[in-house]
Scaffold this active site. Sequence first.
Site, PDB file in Angstrom:
ATOM      1  CB  CYS A 126      -0.988   0.046   1.160  1.00 56.45           C
ATOM      2  SG  CYS A 126      -1.428  -1.513   1.885  1.00 56.45           S
TER       3      CYS A 126
ATOM      4  CG  HIS B 118      -3.463  -0.510  -3.020  1.00 57.06           C
ATOM      5  ND1 HIS B 118      -2.307  -1.225  -3.125  1.00 57.06           N
ATOM      6  CD2 HIS B 118      -3.938  -0.711  -1.773  1.00 57.06           C
ATOM      7  CE1 HIS B 118      -2.073  -1.828  -1.955  1.00 57.06           C
ATOM      8  NE2 HIS B 118      -3.045  -1.531  -1.124  1.00 57.06           N
TER       9      HIS B 118
ATOM     10  CE  LYS C 214      -9.462  -7.111   8.176  1.00 62.38           C
ATOM     11  NZ  LYS C 214      -8.624  -8.278   8.162  1.00 62.38           N
TER      12      LYS C 214
ATOM     13  CG  HIS D  56      -6.204  -0.973   1.097  1.00 62.48           C
ATOM     14  ND1 HIS D  56      -4.857  -0.862   1.311  1.00 62.48           N
ATOM     15  CD2 HIS D  56      -6.748   0.170   1.548  1.00 62.48           C
ATOM     16  CE1 HIS D  56      -4.603   0.312   1.874  1.00 62.48           C
ATOM     17  NE2 HIS D  56      -5.738   0.955   2.036  1.00 62.48           N
TER      18      HIS D  56
ATOM     19  CD  GLN E  55      -0.993  -9.282   1.433  1.00 69.23           C
ATOM     20  OE1 GLN E  55      -1.029  -8.092   1.187  1.00 69.23           O
ATOM     21  NE2 GLN E  55      -1.338  -9.766   2.604  1.00 69.23           N
TER      22      GLN E  55
ATOM     23  CG  ASP F 261      -2.711  -5.195  -0.976  1.00 65.66           C
ATOM     24  OD1 ASP F 261      -3.896  -4.835  -0.984  1.00 65.66           O
ATOM     25  OD2 ASP F 261      -1.798  -4.544  -0.443  1.00 65.66           O
TER      26      ASP F 261
ATOM     27  NE  ARG G  34       2.859  -8.650   6.352  1.00 65.62           N
ATOM     28  CZ  ARG G  34       1.554  -8.703   6.137  1.00 65.62           C
ATOM     29  NH1 ARG G  34       0.804  -9.483   6.889  1.00 65.62           N
ATOM     30  NH2 ARG G  34       1.002  -7.973   5.188  1.00 65.62           N
TER      31      ARG G  34
HETATM   32 ZN   LIG Z   1      -3.347  -2.250   0.778  1.00 63.86          ZN
END
Ligand SMILES: [Zn+2]
Length: 491
Positions: free
Chosen positions: A269, A320, A403, A449, A316, A318, A298
Site C-alpha cells: 500500500c 489498490h 474490512k 485496498h 499478495q 493486494d 514479515r
Molecule cells: Zn493495501
Amino acid sequence: MEPLRHSTAHLLAAAVTELWPNAKPTLGPAIADGFYYDFDFGNAKISEEDFPKIEERMHTIIKTWKGFEKNVLTKEEALKEFADNPYKKELIEEHSKDSDGLTVYQSGGFRDLCRGGHSTDPKEIKYFKLLSVAGAYWRGDEKQKMLTRIYGTVFPTQKELDEYLTLQEEAKKRDHRKLGRELDLFTFSELVGAGLPLYTPKGALLRRLVNDYVESVQAAQGYTQVWTPQIAKAELFKTSGHYDKYKDSMFKVTSNYSEEEYFLKPMNCPQHTQIYASKARSYRDLPIRLTDFAMLYRDEKPGELSGLARVRAFSQDDCHVFCREDQVDLEVDMALAMTKEIMKTFGLSYKYRLSTHDPEHPEKYIGDPKVWEKTEEWAEKIMKRNKIEYIDGPGEAAFYAPKMDLIAKDSLGREWQLSTIQIDFFLPERFDLEYVDSDGAKKRPVMIHRAIVGSPERFLMVLIEHFAGNFPTWLAPVQVKMLPITERKKS
Ligand SMILES: [Zn+2]
Ligand SMILES: [Zn+2]
C-alpha cells in the site's frame, strides 16, 4: 461447547496429576476444536503412547465428579494452596487485583484455579479423545520455560467425535507439507532460513498459473500491473503508520553508505501511494487500479512458522484502487463480483465477515472516529445492496479501515480467510494525495485496498489440501504422463 471443552481440560489435569504427582498444571483453555492443557512435567517425558493410560484415568475420575464447586479465596489462601506451583502463583499475583476475587473450582478431589464456565452436568464429559502433544512456552514467551502441551477434543455425542476424528485423519493425509514434498512443489532449507519457502519447477509453475489466472481476471476489470522494490525507507512506513503498528514484525535493512533506516516491505500500500503521487491527477484519470505481485516480508515468530500457512516471504494480490467518492460503490461492487468469480473457479464455498474497529481500543487505529463510523456504515450498505449475508467481526478491522472479508470453506469444511476489501480514507490523507476535480478544486481520492486470494502462497496451501493434490487439469503441474508399454519378449 466451550464449557464442555473447558471442563474436559480440568479432567485432563486431574488425570495427569494423579499419574504424575510431580507434574505442575499451568493453563488449560478451550480452543476452536477442543482444548489443551500445558504442564511442567519436570524431568518426566510424556508422549502420545501415554494417551490410552491418561484417557482411561479420565474415564475413571469423571465417574466420581458431581459438579464444579466454586470457592472464593483470598490471595493468601490461594498462594498457600498452590505453594508448590510457581505458574499458578504467578497467575494468583496477577488476578488478585480482579474485582470478582480469586476462584478455585473443585470437582471430585481435584481443585484448579479458574474463572469458571463449566459444564453443569459432568456426565456430559464422556466423548473425548487426546490428540497430540507439543512443546509450548509458558505464556507463549520464548524466554520462558518450555512446557508440555496436551491437545484433546470432546463432543456431546460419539457420532460427532467420530466424524471429527475422521475429518482429522483426512486432513492429515492432505497436509500440504506432506503433499508438497510428495508432489515436489516446494522445499525449505536451513541454509536459506526458516519460513522462506523455495518453489521447485512444478511448484513455481503452479504458483505462476494461479497468479496468471488472477491477473487475467483483474486485467478484464481494468487493473494495470506495477512493480515496486523490496525495500523502502523507514520514512515511508512512518508516514503510512506501519512503522508505529508493525515495526516489530518488519525486517530492518542496513546500508553501508548511510545511517538511514530501511525495511523490507511488509505491504504494498505505501509504495502504491507514491506511484499515484508521481504526477498531477485529474478527476478524469480516476479510478486508477494498480496491482502488484512483488514479494513481501514479515518477521514472524520462529515458533509460529508452519509450512506455507505462516511464512516470512510471500506475495499478495493486494490491489489498490484510487478513486473519487462517487466511484466507491461501483468499485467495491466490481471487487465483490471478482471474489465471487474466482471462488467459483476453484470450487470454494464462502461467507463474508464485516470486520469493524473496536471503539474501546482507539490506540489500535489511525484517523477520526467519525470517519470510521461513516466508512463502516457505507460498507454495511454495500453488503446489503449486494444482498450479501455476513457475520460481524468486531475488532477485526485493519488499523486504517474496516474490512469486508471473505472466509472460504474447503472440501473438508475448514475455513480460511482469503479475500478482503477495504475503503480507506486515511492513507490518502497521510500521504496528502490529491486530484483536481471538475470544479478546479483539489480533493482527496479514496483508496480501496482489495485482495482476492490474499497471499498466493497461502492460497496454494489451501488448494493443495482442498484438492488433496488432485488439481484440476489447468492447474496441474503434470497434466499428462506417457507410460511406455513394451511388447512382452518372446522367450
Ligand atoms: Zn493495501
Ligand atoms: Zn475451569
